[in-house]
Design an enzyme around this catalytic site. Structure first.
Site, PDB file in Angstrom:
ATOM      1  N   GLU A   1       0.830  -1.209   0.000  1.00 49.04           N
ATOM      2  CA  GLU A   1       0.000   0.000   0.000  1.00 49.04           C
ATOM      3  C   GLU A   1       0.865   1.259   0.000  1.00 49.04           C
ATOM      4  OE1 GLU A   1      -3.337  -0.204   2.663  1.00 49.04           O
ATOM      5  OE2 GLU A   1      -3.559  -2.354   2.336  1.00 49.04           O
TER       6      GLU A   1
ATOM      7  N   GLU B   1      -5.046  -6.649   2.375  1.00 47.02           N
ATOM      8  CA  GLU B   1      -3.693  -6.924   2.888  1.00 47.02           C
ATOM      9  C   GLU B   1      -3.327  -8.360   2.497  1.00 47.02           C
ATOM     10  OE1 GLU B   1      -6.141  -5.823   5.320  1.00 47.02           O
ATOM     11  OE2 GLU B   1      -5.743  -3.888   4.406  1.00 47.02           O
TER      12      GLU B   1
ATOM     13  N   GLU C   1      -9.422   3.524   0.498  1.00 48.85           N
ATOM     14  CA  GLU C   1      -9.448   3.841   1.927  1.00 48.85           C
ATOM     15  C   GLU C   1      -8.476   4.972   2.294  1.00 48.85           C
ATOM     16  OE1 GLU C   1      -7.949   0.715   4.486  1.00 48.85           O
ATOM     17  OE2 GLU C   1      -6.551   0.025   2.968  1.00 48.85           O
TER      18      GLU C   1
HETATM   19  C1  NOJ Z   1      -8.064  -2.425   5.619  1.00 50.41           C
HETATM   20  C2  NOJ Z   1      -8.907  -2.751   4.418  1.00 50.41           C
HETATM   21  O1  NOJ Z   1      -8.211  -2.450   3.239  1.00 50.41           O
HETATM   22  C3  NOJ Z   1     -10.199  -1.964   4.496  1.00 50.41           C
HETATM   23  O2  NOJ Z   1     -10.982  -2.202   3.357  1.00 50.41           O
HETATM   24  C4  NOJ Z   1     -10.928  -2.349   5.756  1.00 50.41           C
HETATM   25  O3  NOJ Z   1     -12.063  -1.529   5.893  1.00 50.41           O
HETATM   26  C5  NOJ Z   1     -10.045  -2.164   6.998  1.00 50.41           C
HETATM   27  N1  NOJ Z   1      -8.761  -2.779   6.825  1.00 50.41           N
HETATM   28  C6  NOJ Z   1     -10.694  -2.757   8.224  1.00 50.41           C
HETATM   29  O4  NOJ Z   1     -10.841  -4.140   8.081  1.00 50.41           O
HETATM   30 CA    CA Z   2      -5.819  -2.052   3.103  1.00 49.93          CA
END
Ligand code: NOJ
Ligand code: CA
Length: 670
Positions: free
Chosen positions: A174, A444, A468
């Protein structure tokens, strides 16, 4: 849906040498079209190298091959045997941007012996669009443990040029892409993409990463890179019992950027589907209780602002039913979010008291809407492995067909997200999910290496800086979206989750800062038209409209998502330059869907619609940036128009800074 590969045109065993060869040898393999040539060289010291030529020029200069550890396949090697074959097939994926894939290559398999008489096989496949090679240590007497400390593979790129890379990282993909000289890349995760000074595009990656450590690249001088595998806590890279089959090391090659995107090299280097049946696997569009938490308006934890409540879920289910969206995701439905960051935090089998699963399941079923389960693990794969089967069983009993997983946190005991241990874990999840007829959307994750061909329930994954980040950081820059198709997306589908309509967060109201990256300047750095276009440009068989549904209310532009199919039959890149712009057309039945996007520069591109059927008229619904659209302060201005087009149309697409255009082209039936 068909699940079996439609298979085998011909496989010919052309040549077989039984005799042993001494060192100082060269073997040549050509691609089926004769355009590329790989040379395998065993030098006088018994070291193994390869060289790659294409388009009448050197692409990869002599680069070492081999593995070392408790057995040394680095030097004093001798050639024992050579096999050659030609292969050609057309196979049909269960889903994908194309419903038929050609797979044609010439293969060279060498059997090599080291000083201690242990055998290594090197399999080399040369396609018209690139190279793949892998190592195999077959079962053999006297070998009951394999420990790899170093893979010697190098990629010695013949010229300097431009690179699009993210830094090597053992736990995350990321990150933002760097555009630099090739020689300036100190290290990189893969896929990593290059354009040489002589105008050749290449991307280095791996295919079929199974029971091995993830690969990163390390610069060892100039434009030469060596493999640096993600280690176990004790520094060992790969440990296996009595045999080894490495992932394919891949180099996709093209004369233009579009060719990289249109290549199927990665999937072709994976095995055909192994599932008995795949009729339960189905691409879907989805919405979910998600963005509210990232914006800090709602919480994953139970409390006054809890997002995943029965009532809220019913609102989302209603919205999905009204807008023909297949499925709804809920995050924060289960206990443990208050312990995020601690070991054994999440219980993926127990719902919060205000999330009434039987009622939600009943309600969704009555409305014809599917539910998407969510299993955050915080990285604690060990605790998850204890609960996983029960949790999958529960989802299956509830009639749920999709699960989103997450590993947001460190992996216990010094393991890494991308090391062999986790590669094993991620595969365990996919196999267990298949047992309970669950499709997987992994966040992840381990990188995409084409295993969806073998396990088509492995639908999509994150493995990139996705939407996100816009919720709680300065956001992904405009060029990010025009680099992803040529890098991350070459591995396979991405769950980027496009679809923010409230781009400047005007409806955010009071929010709670929850992420330390949040400096109070968060936003989405695109126009609204570009958000629509991303649904087409960033292919995913589970495609999310990620904004809160309140932001889709009374938005004519949302029609594009409603009309968009969840999957396609054919795709064609219409315009592409890495880091600048990207336009792709995808067909479903008689209709086409185009996404065009640009970087921080406004631009006009002309799209040639000659791929449309002759003597046929189509209605194009165009969602475009308009005269008043401004990335800075008016990104949501959008113009929606209709016009008639046909195969002679040259469509001029005007995009504002970080803008785009989304087009639906429907055949006009007489
Ligand atoms: C990271 C994820 O990429 C995201 O989509 C998710 O909302 C959060 N973790 C919490 O699980
Ligand atoms: Ca993520």
């Amino acid at each position: 849906m068909k699940f079996k590969d439609v298979f085998i045109l011909f496989v010919i065993l052309v040549l077989f040498f039984g005799a042993a060869c001494t060192s100082g040898k060269e073997l040549v393999l050509q691609s089926p079209d004769g355009n590329k040539e790989v040379r395998i060289i065993l030098n006088e010291k018994g070291q193994l190298f390869y060289q790659l030529k294409g388009y009448q020029q050197q692409i990869i200069l002599a680069s070492q091959l081999g593995l070392t550890g408790n057995i040394n396949f680095g030097k004093a090697l001798s050639l024992e045997n050579v096999e050659r074959k030609q292969f050609s097939e057309v196979w049909k994926p269960v889903w994908g941007p194309n419903n038929s894939i050609g797979n044609r290559y010439n293969e060279l398999s060498l059997t090599i012996q080291n000083q201690k008489k242990y055998l290594l096989k090197l399999h080399v496949r040369l396609f018209n669009d690139g190279l793949g090679f892998r190592y195999e240590i077959p079962r053999q007497s006297g070998l009951d443990s394999i420990i790899i400390r170093k893979e010697l593979t190098e990629f010695n790129i013949a010229q300097n040029g431009t690179a699009w890379s993210i830094p090597a990282n053992f736990d995350s993909y990321e990150m933002l892409y760097r555009t630099t000289g090739i020689s300036e890349v100190a290290d990189a995760n893969t896929p990593v993409t290059f354009k040489t000074d002589k105008g050749i595009y290449l991307s280095i990656h791996e295919a079929n990463l199974t029971d091995y450590a993830g690969m990163t690249l390390k610069n060892i001088g100039g434009t030469n890179f060596e493999v640096n595998l993600v280690p176990w806590p004790d520094g060992v890279k790969v440990r296996l019992k009595d045999s080894l089959l490495s992932p394919w090391r891949t180099i996709t090659i093209s004369k233009n950027a579009a060719g990289l995107v249109e290549s199927n090299l990665i999937q072709n280097l994976n095995d055909p589907c192994v599932l008995d049946a795949a009729d339960w696997i189905e691409p879907m569009k989805y919405i979910g209780i998600w963005w509210g938490m990232h914006l800090g308006i709602e919480t994953w934890t139970m409390g006054p602002k809890h997002g995943a409540t029965t009532e809220n879920m019913k609102r989302y289910i209603d919205f999905a039913a009204d807008h023909h969206i297949n499925a709804v995701l809920a995050e924060g439905w289960n206990t443990g979010w208050e312990n995020w960051g601690k070991p054994k935090a999440f219980d993926q089998t127990t719902a919060y008291a205000d999330f009434d699963i039987p009622e939600i399941v009943r309600y969704a079923k009555a409305k014809g809407v599917e539910l998407i389960g969510h299993h955050e693990t915080g990285g604690d794969y060990l605790y998850y492995e204890e609960r996983m089967e029960k949790a999958f069983q529960q989802l299956h009993e509830q009639g749920i067909r999709v699960v989103k997983t997450g590993y947001a946190g460190p992996i216990p005991n010094g393991q890494h997200h991308h090391g062999q241990k986790m590669v094993q874990h991620y595969r365990k999840v996919v196999k267990m999910a298949a047992k309970y007829h669950l499709m997987v959307d992994a966040h992840e994750p381990i990188k995409a290496t084409g295993i969806s061909r073998t396990y088509p329930n492995m639908m999509t994954r994150e493995g990139a800086r996705g939407m996100e980040w816009n919720g709680w950081s300065a956001g992904n820059p405009p060029e990010h979206h025009v680099i992803l198709p040529f890098t991350r997306c070459l591995g396979g589908p991405i769950d980027y989750t496009p679809g923010t309509f409230d781009i400047l967060y005007k409806n955010r109201g009071k929010y709670r800062k929850w992420n330390s990256n949040d400096k109070g300047n968060s936003r989405v750095n695109t126009t609204l038209a570009k958000q629509l276009a991303l649904w087409v440009c960033l292919y995913s068989p589970l495609q999310m409209a990620s904004d809160m549904i309140s932001n889709y209310k009374d938005q004519p532009a949302f029609q594009f998502f409603k009309d968009l199919p969840a999957d396609f039959e054919a795709s064609k890149v219409l315009a592409a330059e890495i880091g600048d712009y990207f336009a792709v057309a995808r067909r479903k039945g008689d209709n086409w869907y185009i996404g065009a996007i640009t970087d921080e520069n406004a631009r006009e591109i002309t799209l040639d619609l000659s791929f449309l059927k002759e003597k046929t008229k189509y209605k194009a619904s165009i969602y475009a940036d308009d005269e008043n659209t401004r990335l800075k302060d008016n990104p949501t201005a959008i113009k929606i128009m209709q016009r008639v087009v046909d195969c002679h149309t040259k469509l001029s697409v005007k995009m504002k800074k970080s803008g785009g255009q989304a087009i639906e082209i429907e055949e006009i039936k007489e």
